[in-house]
Design an enzyme around this catalytic site. Structure first.
Site, PDB file in Angstrom:
ATOM      1  N   HIS A 140     -93.246  29.100 -29.824  1.00 57.74           N
ATOM      2  CA  HIS A 140     -93.591  29.147 -31.238  1.00 57.74           C
ATOM      3  C   HIS A 140     -94.238  27.812 -31.624  1.00 57.74           C
ATOM      4  O   HIS A 140     -93.711  26.744 -31.322  1.00 57.74           O
ATOM      5  CB  HIS A 140     -92.337  29.329 -32.094  1.00 57.74           C
ATOM      6  CG  HIS A 140     -91.704  30.681 -31.993  1.00 57.74           C
ATOM      7  ND1 HIS A 140     -92.289  31.760 -31.373  1.00 57.74           N
ATOM      8  CD2 HIS A 140     -90.514  31.151 -32.489  1.00 57.74           C
ATOM      9  CE1 HIS A 140     -91.485  32.823 -31.479  1.00 57.74           C
ATOM     10  NE2 HIS A 140     -90.407  32.478 -32.134  1.00 57.74           N
ATOM     11  N   CYS A 155     -85.080  31.174 -33.929  1.00 53.44           N
ATOM     12  CA  CYS A 155     -86.019  30.480 -33.041  1.00 53.44           C
ATOM     13  C   CYS A 155     -87.173  29.846 -33.805  1.00 53.44           C
ATOM     14  O   CYS A 155     -87.776  28.885 -33.341  1.00 53.44           O
ATOM     15  CB  CYS A 155     -86.548  31.430 -31.979  1.00 53.44           C
ATOM     16  SG  CYS A 155     -87.237  32.954 -32.643  1.00 53.44           S
TER      17      CYS A 155
END
Lengths: 366, 366, 366, 366
Positions: free
Chosen positions: C257, C162
């Site tokens: 993120h 990710c």
């Protein structure tokens, strides 16, 4: 079907932005008029909120192109009303109470119904404070209000403070089922969005809670009594019960007010199972009318012992349902529970829109 | 003066670390023995806590060099006691209740007094649950405890749950001043450090509160009654009042439990001013004895309307004082206030150290 | 149209829950098979996740009624496949890498394609690591993979870590437009949900950041090179560029993120305006095929100087778009920007579903 | 020994409060004069900060009794200087840059040395920007500054922006050891207290990071070059290296700025071990002079792989040490590390006090 054109006063503020975002794709209403402070007036809405838009959800391009009117200048709304682009307004004004009260009066006097989020008119004796599932019949003071004030089409209806929404509907459901509630002690843990933008400083909300919110305890104790009250002679008379004592706290949560409630019934006391049954089965007029913004189930029971939680439960059923959990006896009173509702949707813009849907259904706006 | 050598059981855990850190530079006590689980046993303390030390405050180099004993093996502590490096132990054991109870018994039977943070022995009828300012006289059950169990030098004394410390001392101060308290409804907002390490997951504590802490409400309701109780025939008898109803919540705060309290007095009811005077003037035996860990003023009144707050008030007076604020009448009962105390210092290791100082002053440890 | 029945391995974990939630109402796929650890096996899914469901979004009642299979027992999946209720599986297994690798192999060998979120097979030289917009042609190694391993219908395809999703698509868009990228220094600020449940302790994430995530920097530096690489002789050969240096941090954010990137082009260097144009115009195969989970615009440019922000931008376009902002020259290299993507949707379950849609469109699953 | 009487300008703001709190019990200095905006002027300090005091640490009762002067009215400071209660001032003024510059000039012209936290004079070519361990010799421009401006006793010295303190001292230590540094890319994660009060809204800092701080990247890139520069002809000339590229982010941390650094040496490149040795051994003039506020070890190396962390490391050595960790090679440049320093102590008031101690030791204040 042609949608009803609506306006938003204070459209650039936190609650105003929520109105704008929630009215995207509304089946009945369409935002065609936005007004804000003189600072924003004259700009396109997208310019006025550039860098100040707080929500994950965006506004529609057509709203972005609307030119912001000066909310202080009722003539602009009157012109929009005439032009067929403003049938009524949602008021999310942020200014002094007296100014808001006067300004909302002016809009109503100009023939524009005002459905307000502000606290200014909550204690005006002929203005209904509506939670659509609790006191929809309070809307029926509007003819008396219009008559008394000499207003033709305009009127003012408001919604209560966000802090009371996590427990007032559950409390009402029990009362409607025939259980008198005498006393209620509630401690709230309230989200920062309830204070508007910028609201609490991050330095006060990281690794901290603040055990005080100005004016919030008084509202939490008194507003439910008007909502549960009666109309007598064209004015509201407060209910005598429940007597409420509130402790209001600010906690580091974005959205979602949580309430820990201990309450005492009158002589008839339901069992815990009966309480759950009443809440699980509770429906009211918005559900019967199948209003677009109405939650299917106004009160959702969470059986897990660590729920409801703001981040996980605030968005239940379009963020319009109240989630309750930890339903258990109280050591001192009769019943304890935790209630949670989304303060900027159920407790603000979403509740206002639901009120508008109710008022349209009742024929007060068109 | 030679310092008394002390041991810490469970020295690598969260509360154990707090004991270690708070005993840096203690004028009477010096950590000379550390014990933990078999996983840590045999390592130097600094190796055992490498990468697991949670506190801003560091341990001293000499503690870092201590070799960790196996807490399950009482013979190691007995040897240390003989060698003059362990006069008594602070127990911060983290295991099952039954195991802790048995193990603490073994240490006491081996002649090593145990001052415990664990809940295992809180309801043992001859074990005192001490808040040094509230029930220092409960320590005087120790001779009866020793006799009954055939222990010579050893004994067991414990401290109560951290959740009750924010209101029990203020409540006691009012009772001592002659005001009976009948009922008390309290909602706590508790810090994550109270759950040890790792404790609550961050995904549950960012933008969230959790309205449940396992076992905490029961402890909050019952432990004060033992602390306020009497000794009869070598055993404790609970006080009948105040009846307590607790709502316990976990909030995203590192240290510091906050309590919102509504309480009802008996027939005699002090004014708000009287309440403030009683709290401001409150001193007890630890203050009279001028114990090193005792706060000068056990109850600090904050007059600002938005205090006490965990981040700003938890460290008051070595993190040993209880801060109270928002002292005001209750709509339903008589008095409302907010209390705050540091859960890992006042409510855990600091409270334990103060208890040890008290027990030394009373001659039970030497 | 009949939906393709799919299974989820590791269905009770964090990523598994995201798969379940995202597949509600999917137009092509329907969850008909769920498998998890032996602890959950045999329970209904709703029982297995009771008190452990982490998401605001709920699972559908029909998934709640599915009986959880033991993920270690491939015969259960094989039976489901035969019965027409499992055409392929999403793997969100949480166990040791070697075990996952072996288990995923077993499913593929049993004729069940595996679309995996796990890192176990990312460096297997005939397993594609797919970002559907970046290297959809890598799927075409599947025939060679099947042949080499003697698999008929089964295969394994994975998605990357990710942490790289916030910058790999923007980087690829520039490369595709003809601009070589030599070097790239990236600092990530990663959300706690990336670590699964429970993940980081709240005591480490309140008033804190942690400048380390085990294994994350290596993945961030190496995986893009495989994704940008070529297929030669039935195996992947890494790209030589860009050389990447990563600093990975954990920050108190639930989802999303954020990456701060400085990068150096080869000899041809686009202007800032050209970079923006390339990103704004970027579309790839998923957009051409109009795949259900594909974002309309894979890269969204935010022009405000303080965006993108995780809370406000992570959900853009079904949480599948990468948001970029602060596009400006670098003092040292050529270009600086901030990228943001939703780690549990775009970076995990959503990316996996998009990969499945791509693989179906290419005929590898049916 | 009689303490030197000092004044604090902007004494009621965030940095001003830090000065007041840190000067409690200072061995050389005593706060005898406080000045702030006209709004506070005339009140006792304790009244002026009532409800606005942000720190856990309190001010002393004697400071609480000081009457706040109007910072705009230099004659009040001049009178205090004459009366022997203000030998020099710390400036923590919060107003426009031009106003601060003019006002600080007036104080200096009035014979009152100004040690400033403000950025107004950082680029004035004869004003030193001091980090006491890095460029203490820059103080020796003061005679030239006085001469040029015709000031007798007064002068102006400032400290750099808080964002650069986590890496400038480590960078300097390497340069002093003979290793040229050519380029440096840094990403900061900065605490909210750096923005003063109220600073960032909590709604922007819960479950979020903001990848922008106005003006901070420019300061981070340029100020180190003046600090590392030379004095030529009574004016500062910037160093040519290191070239710096900065990404500055705001994160939900109360205190403590974290910096992720990648840097490139010149031809001579130290090993990782050599870097650690240089940092561990680094001492400078404040340590040699044993100044009261000087950390014993200006650079503390953390060997754990997940440190430094703001909450655990910011308070190291009176919050005056820089903590560094994750010292490792860079994939692209030569060296990567994470630096951390306390922004309101080391980076603001504490750094200012240390500068004052240095200036006193050098004879510029007395």
């Amino acid at each position: 079907m042609n949608k009803i054109p609506v306006g938003v006063l204070g459209a650039t503020g936190m609650v105003g932005q929520n109105y704008i975002a929630l009215l995207n794709d509304h089946p009945w209403f369409e935002v065609r008029f936005v007004a804000a402070s003189p600072r924003s007036a004259g700009k396109k809405y997208k310019e006025a909120v550039d860098g100040r838009w707080q929500l994950a959800r965006a506004y529609t391009p057509s709203v972005g192109e609307l030119v912001v009117a000066d909310a202080n200048d009722v003539s602009q709304a009157r012109a929009a009303a005439k032009a067929g682009s403003c049938a009524f307004v949602f008021s999310a004004l942020e200014m002094g109470k007296d100014e808001i009260r006067a300004l909302e009066d002016s809009y109503a006097a100009a023939g524009i119904p005002v459905i307000s989020n502000a606290s200014a008119h909550r204690w005006t004796d002929d203005v209904p404070v509506l939670i659509s599932e609790v006191n929809p019949h309070h809307a029926d003071i509007i003819p008396a209000q219009r008559k008394k004030r000499g207003w033709d089409k305009g009127f003012i209806a408001v919604k209560p403070n966000c802090s009371i929404q996590s427990y007032t509907t559950p409390v009402y459901a029990l009362i409607r089922a025939g259980y008198e509630i005498k006393r209620l002690i509630v401690t709230t843990m309230q989200a920062v969005s309830g204070a508007g933008y910028p609201g609490p400083a991050s330095i006060d909300m990281i690794d901290n809670v603040v055990p005080y919110i100005g004016g919030e305890e008084e509202k939490s104790e008194q507003e439910p009594l008007k909502i549960l009250g009666a109309i007598e002679g064209g004015a509201f008379v407060n209910a005598a019960f429940p007597k409420i004592s509130a402790h209001c706290n600010r906690v580091p949560v974005i959205d979602g007010h949580t309430a820990c409630v201990s309450l005492e019934f009158g002589d008839r006391k339901p069992s815990i199972e009966e309480v759950k049954r009443i809440w699980a089965d509770f429906k009211s007029l918005p559900q019967e009318l199948n209003l677009p913004m109405a939650p299917k189930q106004p009160i959702i029971i969470r059986e897990e012992n660590n729920r409801p939680q703001p981040r996980k439960d605030r968005d239940a059923d379009k963020a319009m349902a109240v989630s309750v959990g930890r339903i258990r006896p109280c050591n001192i009173f009769d019943l304890r529970f935790v209630g949670l509702s989304h303060n900027t949707v159920r407790g603000a813009a979403g509740g206002g829109i639901l009120n508008a849907e109710l008022l349209k259904s009742k024929g007060y706006i068109s």
